[in-house]
Scaffold this motif. Structure first.
Motif, PDB file in Angstrom:
ATOM      1  N   GLY A  81     -10.044   6.149 -14.146  1.00 17.81           N
ATOM      2  CA  GLY A  81     -10.583   5.458 -14.847  1.00 17.81           C
ATOM      3  C   GLY A  81      -9.951   5.189 -16.243  1.00 17.81           C
ATOM      4  N   GLY A  82      -8.709   5.514 -16.300  1.00 17.07           N
ATOM      5  CA  GLY A  82      -7.877   5.347 -17.692  1.00 17.07           C
ATOM      6  C   GLY A  82      -7.784   6.554 -18.183  1.00 17.07           C
ATOM      7  N   TYR A  83      -8.597   7.591 -17.952  1.00 18.71           N
ATOM      8  CA  TYR A  83      -8.274   8.782 -18.461  1.00 18.71           C
ATOM      9  C   TYR A  83      -6.899   9.590 -18.238  1.00 18.71           C
ATOM     10  N   ASP A  84      -6.262   8.831 -17.255  1.00 15.97           N
ATOM     11  CA  ASP A  84      -4.755   9.129 -17.418  1.00 15.97           C
ATOM     12  C   ASP A  84      -3.974   8.166 -18.022  1.00 15.97           C
ATOM     13  N   VAL A  85      -3.423   8.672 -19.205  1.00 15.79           N
ATOM     14  CA  VAL A  85      -2.927   7.660 -20.331  1.00 15.79           C
ATOM     15  C   VAL A  85      -1.442   7.770 -20.229  1.00 15.79           C
ATOM     16  N   SER A  86      -0.787   6.643 -19.989  1.00 10.37           N
ATOM     17  CA  SER A  86       0.773   6.484 -20.056  1.00 10.37           C
ATOM     18  C   SER A  86       1.190   6.066 -21.138  1.00 10.37           C
ATOM     19  N   ASP A  87       0.601   5.706 -22.147  1.00  6.82           N
ATOM     20  CA  ASP A  87       1.005   5.359 -23.439  1.00  6.82           C
ATOM     21  C   ASP A  87      -0.312   5.200 -24.569  1.00  6.82           C
ATOM     22  N   TYR A  88      -0.224   5.978 -25.499  1.00  6.75           N
ATOM     23  CA  TYR A  88      -1.394   6.209 -26.306  1.00  6.75           C
ATOM     24  C   TYR A  88      -1.519   5.181 -27.218  1.00  6.75           C
ATOM     25  N   CYS A  89      -0.376   4.341 -27.733  1.00 11.60           N
ATOM     26  CA  CYS A  89      -0.315   3.240 -28.818  1.00 11.60           C
ATOM     27  C   CYS A  89       0.012   2.125 -28.131  1.00 11.60           C
ATOM     28  N   ASP A  90      -1.100   1.491 -27.002  1.00 14.42           N
ATOM     29  CA  ASP A  90      -0.877   0.266 -26.781  1.00 14.42           C
ATOM     30  C   ASP A  90      -2.006   0.024 -25.930  1.00 14.42           C
ATOM     31  N   VAL A  91      -2.347  -1.114 -25.387  1.00  9.74           N
ATOM     32  CA  VAL A  91      -3.307  -1.675 -24.697  1.00  9.74           C
ATOM     33  C   VAL A  91      -2.999  -1.878 -23.273  1.00  9.74           C
ATOM     34  N   LEU A 119     -10.077   9.401 -27.454  1.00 12.67           N
ATOM     35  CA  LEU A 119      -8.522   9.994 -27.497  1.00 12.67           C
ATOM     36  C   LEU A 119      -8.663  11.305 -26.326  1.00 12.67           C
ATOM     37  N   VAL A 120      -7.522  11.309 -25.567  1.00 14.95           N
ATOM     38  CA  VAL A 120      -7.515  12.068 -24.311  1.00 14.95           C
ATOM     39  C   VAL A 120      -6.186  13.028 -24.433  1.00 14.95           C
ATOM     40  N   PRO A 121      -6.434  13.831 -25.204  1.00 14.03           N
ATOM     41  CA  PRO A 121      -5.301  15.130 -25.625  1.00 14.03           C
ATOM     42  C   PRO A 121      -4.942  16.324 -24.838  1.00 14.03           C
ATOM     43  N   ASN A 122      -5.986  16.509 -23.808  1.00 16.63           N
ATOM     44  CA  ASN A 122      -5.563  17.654 -22.989  1.00 16.63           C
ATOM     45  C   ASN A 122      -4.500  17.477 -21.861  1.00 16.63           C
ATOM     46  N   HIS A 123      -4.500  16.055 -21.380  1.00 16.59           N
ATOM     47  CA  HIS A 123      -3.503  15.683 -20.435  1.00 16.59           C
ATOM     48  C   HIS A 123      -3.236  14.407 -20.749  1.00 16.59           C
ATOM     49  N   CYS A 124      -2.064  13.852 -19.953  1.00 20.42           N
ATOM     50  CA  CYS A 124      -1.713  12.380 -19.970  1.00 20.42           C
ATOM     51  C   CYS A 124      -1.374  11.991 -18.584  1.00 20.42           C
ATOM     52  N   SER A 125      -1.005  10.872 -18.143  1.00 18.29           N
ATOM     53  CA  SER A 125      -0.641  10.488 -16.852  1.00 18.29           C
ATOM     54  C   SER A 125       0.808  11.035 -16.628  1.00 18.29           C
ATOM     55  N   GLN A 126       1.123  11.194 -15.356  1.00 15.88           N
ATOM     56  CA  GLN A 126       2.239  11.614 -14.928  1.00 15.88           C
ATOM     57  C   GLN A 126       3.309  10.467 -15.008  1.00 15.88           C
ATOM     58  N   GLU A 127       2.855   9.220 -15.344  1.00 16.85           N
ATOM     59  CA  GLU A 127       3.620   8.313 -15.795  1.00 16.85           C
ATOM     60  C   GLU A 127       4.258   8.149 -17.082  1.00 16.85           C
ATOM     61  N   HIS A 128       3.659   8.855 -18.087  1.00 18.35           N
ATOM     62  CA  HIS A 128       3.941   8.766 -19.572  1.00 18.35           C
ATOM     63  C   HIS A 128       5.461   9.298 -19.339  1.00 18.35           C
ATOM     64  N   LEU A 129       5.982   8.505 -20.538  1.00 18.04           N
ATOM     65  CA  LEU A 129       7.417   8.963 -20.737  1.00 18.04           C
ATOM     66  C   LEU A 129       7.993  10.506 -20.901  1.00 18.04           C
ATOM     67  N   LEU A 130       7.033  11.225 -21.613  1.00 13.09           N
ATOM     68  CA  LEU A 130       7.227  12.371 -21.994  1.00 13.09           C
ATOM     69  C   LEU A 130       7.169  13.473 -20.724  1.00 13.09           C
ATOM     70  N   PHE A 131       6.326  12.962 -19.798  1.00 14.67           N
ATOM     71  CA  PHE A 131       6.251  13.717 -18.499  1.00 14.67           C
ATOM     72  C   PHE A 131       7.481  13.353 -17.642  1.00 14.67           C
ATOM     73  N   VAL A 205       3.864  18.754 -29.743  1.00 12.34           N
ATOM     74  CA  VAL A 205       2.786  17.997 -29.072  1.00 12.34           C
ATOM     75  C   VAL A 205       1.620  17.882 -30.377  1.00 12.34           C
ATOM     76  N   ARG A 206       1.521  18.741 -31.124  1.00 12.54           N
ATOM     77  CA  ARG A 206       0.641  18.465 -32.005  1.00 12.54           C
ATOM     78  C   ARG A 206       1.174  17.420 -33.189  1.00 12.54           C
ATOM     79  N   GLN A 207       2.530  17.473 -33.358  1.00 13.05           N
ATOM     80  CA  GLN A 207       2.764  16.574 -34.236  1.00 13.05           C
ATOM     81  C   GLN A 207       2.786  15.073 -33.519  1.00 13.05           C
ATOM     82  N   GLU A 208       3.048  14.961 -32.174  1.00 16.64           N
ATOM     83  CA  GLU A 208       2.568  13.514 -31.601  1.00 16.64           C
ATOM     84  C   GLU A 208       1.343  13.098 -31.554  1.00 16.64           C
ATOM     85  N   PHE A 209       0.476  14.011 -31.469  1.00 16.50           N
ATOM     86  CA  PHE A 209      -0.912  13.545 -31.415  1.00 16.50           C
ATOM     87  C   PHE A 209      -1.446  13.080 -32.894  1.00 16.50           C
ATOM     88  N   GLU A 210      -0.660  13.632 -33.915  1.00 15.30           N
ATOM     89  CA  GLU A 210      -1.118  13.267 -35.415  1.00 15.30           C
ATOM     90  C   GLU A 210      -0.482  11.914 -35.407  1.00 15.30           C
TER      91      GLU A 210
END
Length: 575
Positions: A81-91, A119-131, A205-210
């Motif tokens: 339901g969208g709590y698997d985020v692949s990009d935190y700075c877009d729609v 904001l979903v900081p504990n986890h992201c999607s497996q499709e996120h670039l960083l993962f 990780v902390r810097q990325e979420f800031e």
């Protein structure tokens, strides 16, 4: 209110909470949760969108809310339901564009409605670039240290690193295939296997979420609801855990010992975030989704240098019992007052059975989380609606902040007979259909009395089907009906603001204790909820509002009914 009020002086009161003297919007706020997929679909594809939210903001403004909270609208494969985020700075394209988001914030601002985002900081999607980069980099690479990768146990690493279980069922670890094609390390996912956990011990990780915080703060958001805010830091060594996957206390395994939740170092993260928000004007806020026990420990999340608010799950899960509800309200107010924070109250959200359904279930059935299916015992809708209206009126009379979930102002129940073929919640699929999941509380809203999706989408398309009888619960059907649940919410929210109840006080009215009745005074309003089995005689005071507008006996409070009475006649006399 006036201390000389004869009505007040005649009551036996036990004070619990003093009036809030800090004039900050969020301390007494009413925040309305929007689940974008199910709110309003303007482009006709069957999925709600940001433009649909913007189009209906005027309807929400009529509720006299302070802010809306948007569940995730970021790019996502939508496995959760969208709590698997692949990009935190877009729609996500299904919801629109960044321009649509900016238009939403601008339109809301014109109506004096703030916009808070998930904001979903504990986890992201497996499709996120960083993962994806972490998978490609291989064991020992710095890219992998952004997540929780570990070697497996056993002779060839074939066993998970520990025995932790996913919230959604099954193990909390998944083994990867390394770049050389061989079975390799395991990664942690407290939720679905498509949602790898970040390693918050890593400063990057902390810097990325800031960076993410600032991106949205610069676009005008009023703050963030922080998903699974208690889970970011895991205990050193990742020790085995014999308790519940969600950390809930059971004999021998209290929440305080759970190695994946509530670690002390987590508070350093939120201290830093509070500093970031303080750089911006307009009182931007943080609200924690933190399932923390007991309430006295939950208060650690809202100390003056950390979060502004946190959800009160103890209140949400309270049974229909006057003594227990009184205990939870008292404990909540005392715990949060001790750290100078407001208490928040909530009855429904996108993760739990709606309270109209929950309060209509047999006494031996309690389903605050997982939903109900066609094979389960079905709720008594008449009883559930009556209790839900009363519970809502009680909640809106309490001091502190309130969170409303879209559709509760219409009295919507869960879709408890949703055909299984439509289910999308990963809980349902990961448990082999054993747990129904949360789809039933996420069904698209009914706006009109007719149409294929009752006004949710002009084309009649809907990503989940609505129950057959929702036409009578639509906003159109209720809008002009003075006895409707929508009219009750509108009236209660207007009175809440007029009487300053959000920033008000609370004292238990002992005259009604022992009758199965819960009574308290907030400013100049006496709130009474009858949770017993017999009628209660009312004092001779002006009636402001009651949950059953069709009652035949004006001086009798029937079971499952709540009423607001004025202690000042006429009107409000001030503090």
């Amino acid at each position: 209110m006036s201390t000389t009020s004869p009505a007040l002086q005649s009551l036996r009161l036990t004070p619990v909470h003093a009036r809030d003297q800090e004039p900050k919007w969020w301390r007494s706020s009413v925040i309305y949760q929007v689940y974008p997929r199910s709110f309003r679909d303007l482009d006709g594809d069957g999925v709600g969108d940001l433009a649909g939210i913007t189009a209906e903001l005027g309807q929400l403004a009529e509720l006299d809310i302070d802010a809306i909270w948007l569940s995730p609208f970021y790019p996502s494969p939508q496995r959760d339901g969208g709590y698997d985020v692949s990009d935190y700075c877009d729609v996500d394209p299904s919801f629109g564009t960044l321009a649509d988001f900016d238009a939403l914030v601008s339109a809301a601002d014109a109506l004096s409605i703030r916009v808070i985002i998930d904001l979903v900081p504990n986890h992201c999607s497996q499709e996120h670039l960083l993962f994806r980069q972490a998978l490609a980099a291989g064991p020992g690479a710095p890219e992998r240290d952004l997540f929780v990768f570990r070697d497996g146990r056993g002779a060839s690493g074939q066993l998970p690193p520990n025995n932790w279980q996913s919230h959604f069922g099954g193990p909390a670890w998944t083994r990867v295939t390394e770049p050389d094609g061989q079975p390799g390390q395991w990664y942690l996912h407290l939720f679905d296997s498509s949602q790898p956990d970040f390693n918050w011990d890593n400063e990057l990780v902390r810097q990325e979420f800031e960076r993410v915080l600032r991106f949205w703060l610069d676009r005008g958001v009023a703050g963030f609801r922080v998903d699974v805010a208690h889970a970011l830091i895991k205990a050193e060594g990742l020790p085995d855990w014999g308790g519940r996957a969600d950390g809930g206390s059971i004999p021998g395994y209290p929440f305080t010992d759970a190695p994946m939740f509530g670690q002390p170092q987590i508070h350093d993260i939120y201290r830093r975030w509070r500093e970031v928000l303080a750089e911006y004007d307009g009182e931007r806020i943080l609200c924690a989704e933190a399932s923390v026990e007991p309430l006295t420990r939950l208060a650690d999340w809202v100390r003056p240098d950390q979060m502004h608010q946190t959800f009160n799950f103890s209140y949400l899960a309270a049974p229909w019992d006057a003594a227990e509800l009184r205990r939870i309200i008292t404990t909540s107010l005392e715990a949060f007052d001790a750290v100078g924070a407001p208490t928040t109250w909530v009855l429904s959200n996108h993760d739990v059975v709606r309270h109209t359904t929950r309060l209509g279930l047999p006494e031996n059935v309690s389903r605050p989380g997982d939903g109900l299916g066609p094979e389960d015992a079905q709720p008594d809708h008449i009883l559930g609606t009556r209790r839900a209206r009363a519970a809502s009126l009680l909640m809106l009379g309490l001091p502190g902040g309130v969170y409303l979930y879209q559709g509760e102002e219409l009295g919507l129940p869960d879709h408890t007979t949703l055909p299984h073929g439509f289910r999308q919640d990963p809980t349902y699929h990961r448990t082999g259909d054993d747990r129904i999941g949360r789809d039933g509380c996420r069904v698209p809203l009914p706006w009109t009395t007719t149409g294929g999706s009752l006004g949710f989408s002009a084309t009649g398309e809907s990503w989940l089907p609505q129950p057959a009888d929702w036409s009578e619960l639509s906003r159109e059907a209720q809008r002009e009906d003075p006895a409707s649940t929508l009219s009750l919410y509108r009236a209660a929210l207007a009175l809440r603001r007029a009487h300053g109840l959000g920033a008000g006080s609370l004292a238990w009215a002992e005259d009604f204790t022992g009758q199965g009745c819960l009574g308290f005074v907030n400013n100049d309003v006496l709130v009474l909820l009858n949770m017993g089995t017999t009628a209660v005689e009312l004092p001779e005071l002006p009636i402001l509002l009651r949950s059953d507008s069709g009652t035949a006996a004006p001086r009798i409070l029937s079971p499952e009914e709540c009423i607001w009475l004025s202690l000042d006649d006429p009107g409000i006399t001030g503090p």
